[in-house]
Design an enzyme around this catalytic site. Structure first.
Site, mmCIF file in Angstrom:
data_model
loop_
_atom_site.group_PDB
_atom_site.id
_atom_site.type_symbol
_atom_site.label_atom_id
_atom_site.label_comp_id
_atom_site.label_asym_id
_atom_site.label_seq_id
_atom_site.Cartn_x
_atom_site.Cartn_y
_atom_site.Cartn_z
ATOM 1 N N ALA A 38 38.813 30.920 27.741
ATOM 2 C CA ALA A 38 39.161 32.198 28.355
ATOM 3 C C ALA A 38 38.130 33.269 28.030
ATOM 4 C CB ALA A 38 40.546 32.638 27.904
ATOM 5 N N THR A 48 34.895 35.399 28.913
ATOM 6 C CA THR A 48 34.401 35.792 30.231
ATOM 7 C C THR A 48 32.918 36.144 30.265
ATOM 8 O OG1 THR A 48 35.095 38.088 29.849
ATOM 9 C CG2 THR A 48 36.651 36.624 30.952
ATOM 10 N N ALA A 74 38.351 33.105 34.722
ATOM 11 C CA ALA A 74 37.898 34.436 34.336
ATOM 12 C C ALA A 74 39.079 35.348 34.018
ATOM 13 C CB ALA A 74 37.048 35.047 35.445
ATOM 14 N N ASN A 75 40.266 34.937 34.431
ATOM 15 C CA ASN A 75 41.490 35.683 34.119
ATOM 16 C C ASN A 75 42.618 34.675 33.975
ATOM 17 O OD1 ASN A 75 44.046 37.168 34.554
ATOM 18 N ND2 ASN A 75 42.707 38.918 34.932
ATOM 19 N N MET A 76 43.283 34.667 32.835
ATOM 20 C CA MET A 76 44.295 33.660 32.567
ATOM 21 C C MET A 76 45.637 33.964 33.216
ATOM 22 S SD MET A 76 42.801 31.280 31.015
ATOM 23 C CE MET A 76 44.318 30.343 30.854
ATOM 24 N N HIS A 99 40.544 49.674 33.473
ATOM 25 C CA HIS A 99 40.827 49.086 32.174
ATOM 26 C C HIS A 99 40.842 50.178 31.102
ATOM 27 C CE1 HIS A 99 39.835 45.211 34.110
ATOM 28 N NE2 HIS A 99 40.623 44.706 33.184
ATOM 29 N N LYS A 101 37.143 48.705 26.586
ATOM 30 C CA LYS A 101 36.475 47.602 27.292
ATOM 31 C C LYS A 101 35.006 47.945 27.498
ATOM 32 C CE LYS A 101 37.007 44.514 31.272
ATOM 33 N NZ LYS A 101 37.036 43.289 30.439
ATOM 34 N N THR A 124 37.375 39.735 36.097
ATOM 35 C CA THR A 124 38.388 39.512 37.134
ATOM 36 C C THR A 124 37.932 40.069 38.469
ATOM 37 O OG1 THR A 124 40.151 39.581 35.494
ATOM 38 C CG2 THR A 124 40.780 39.949 37.783
#
Length: 244
Positions: A80, A82, A105-107, A136, A140, A147
């Site tokens: 997971a 990225t 790229a996004n779980m 976000h 970040k 995503t």
């Protein structure tokens, strides 16, 4: 399941909490960083004698993920991470020869559904301008998000292969080109994650939007994937072929 966690940051702490609540066991944490608050056996090198595990879940950093993918570990792997996507994809393809490897790229399973939705509707929207907005939290550091890139790739692959990504119009003094896909990035507060795709047409706008209410959706997605991945043969898996 017996799980080996790669990294013990905010995400894998959530994974651990949800895993134990659902009867799974955390057999250890592999992290080169000092983790004073880690209640599990801690290992700082992939070359150590790591505990037996059914699957590993990696929410770490690309530098750590590379070491895992180039190690002798051959257990199911949920990746997971990225960053450095292209390099990691090559390494995952190689590792998939000896272990089941899953990457997204996004779980979030919801983001997977949104991706499929965009792949379906984008080819029907030739006359619509496309704008993408992602939001976000203020901690970040990468932009745009992995995503958003995932959603952008879905649109380009299915409908706009010649699209031009536009991140800043402040220096542009011309009308919008039909090939443009505008991308806006917002960072602030504690926003978990929000991604919206606007299809702007004549006198109407169609919006496809996903909002994350907490990071638990990503941890829950990783555990759901792990439960399926341990049943699979060696190979490379995504949400598209895992059968979740």
């Amino acid at each position: 399941m017996k799980l080996l966690l790669i990294g013990y940051g905010a995400m894998n702490k959530r994974v651990a909490k949800l895993a134990e609540a659902n009867g799974h066991e955390i057999v250890g944490v592999l992290s080169p960083a000092e983790e004073n608050d880690c209640p599990y056996p801690l290992f700082d090198s992939v070359n150590e004698d790591l505990p037996e595990a059914d699957c590993l879940i990696d929410f770490s950093h690309p530098t750590v993920t590379k070491k895992v993918l180039t190690s002798d570990l051959n257990i199911p792997m949920v990746i997971a991470t990225t960053g450095e996507k292209e390099t990691l994809l090559d390494l995952m393809d190689k590792k998939a020869e000896t272990a089941p490897v899953f990457f997204s790229a996004n779980m979030s399973y919801g983001v997977h559904i949104v991706t499929q939705l965009l792949e379906t509707i984008a080819p029907l929207m030739d006359d619509y301008d496309i704008e993408m907005i992602e939001k976000h939290h203020n901690q970040k550091i990468d932009a745009p998000s992995g995503t958003l890139i995932k959603l952008l790739d879905a649109i380009k692959d299915k409908a706009r292969p010649d699209a031009r990504e536009v991140y800043d119009r402040s220096q542009v003094t011309e009308k919008r080109d039909k090939k443009d896909i505008g991308i806006s990035t917002i960072r602030g507060g504690t926003i978990v994650g929000e991604h919206e795709v606007l299809f702007a047409g004549h006198d109407e706008v169609i919006s496809v939007k996903h909002s994350a209410q907490s990071k638990d959706i990503f941890a829950r997605g990783a555990l759901k994937v792990a439960e399926q991945l341990i049943k699979k043969e060696n190979g490379y898996y995504t949400y598209n072929n895992l059968g979740v």
